[in-house]
Design a protein around this motif. Structure first.
Motif: not given
Length: 183
Positions: A70-75, A104-111, A178-179
């Protein structure tokens, strides 16, 4: 079972990667309704459009893991002022063939974290440009350009006290992002 399954993509294959260590530590700051799965990208073949009709098992697994999230976290690490080739390769595989973009459409965080004082600022900006094209809504603030220095991690590998407040704030913003996207 958690309500939000997050696919974690670490842009470094190095055994002692600071970014893998950060990925392992920061997820502990998330609430119980979030679970995280690190996605394997080191075994992917080099992207070749000729293989789109018959992807390898590792590519099928990558896309299935992303589709189940339901979401993505890129580290990510920063190599030569950009994203590592292994990360770009994974992004290309999961976005192809045209019309079958798993991101596509997946909320992401990048750090990311680096021994350089600017953290992974350039890599994160390049990654954000790629994600924008792929229709990945990305958390813009707060940014997290983390300098790998003594105290970032404690003896057990968790976020150290000196960085905990900032990174807890980042995680709280990511969870809210994400929520919001899921609503």
């Amino acid at each position: 079972m958690s309500q939000f399954q997050i696919a974690v993509v670490v842009g470094s294959l190095r055994k002692e990667s600071f970014n893998r260590k950060l990925a392992n530590a920061i997820v502990k700051l998330a609430p119980a309704e979030f679970s995280f799965k690190q996605i394997e990208i080191g075994d992917l073949p080099n992207y070749n459009q000729d293989d789109d009709a018959n992807p390898s098992e590792s590519v099928k697994r990558l896309k299935a893991d992303i589709n189940a999230s339901q979401g993505l976290l890129f580290v990510t690490a920063e190599y030569n002022r950009s994203i590592p080739g292994v990360l770009k390769n994974a992004i290309d595989h999961a976005s192809r063939p045209y019309g079958q973009n798993a991101w596509a459409g997946k909320p992401a965080g990048v750090l990311g974290v680096s021994v350089g004082a600017a953290g992974t600022a350039m890599a994160q900006q390049h990654l954000r440009n790629v994600l924008a094209y792929l229709d990945v809504p990305t958390l813009n603030q707060p940014e997290a350009f983390i300098h790998a220095k003594d105290g970032l991690f404690d003896a057990s590998g968790d976020i150290g006290e000196g960085s905990k407040k900032f990174l807890q704030g980042w995680m709280d913003a990511y969870v809210a992002w994400v929520k919001k996207q899921a609503a």
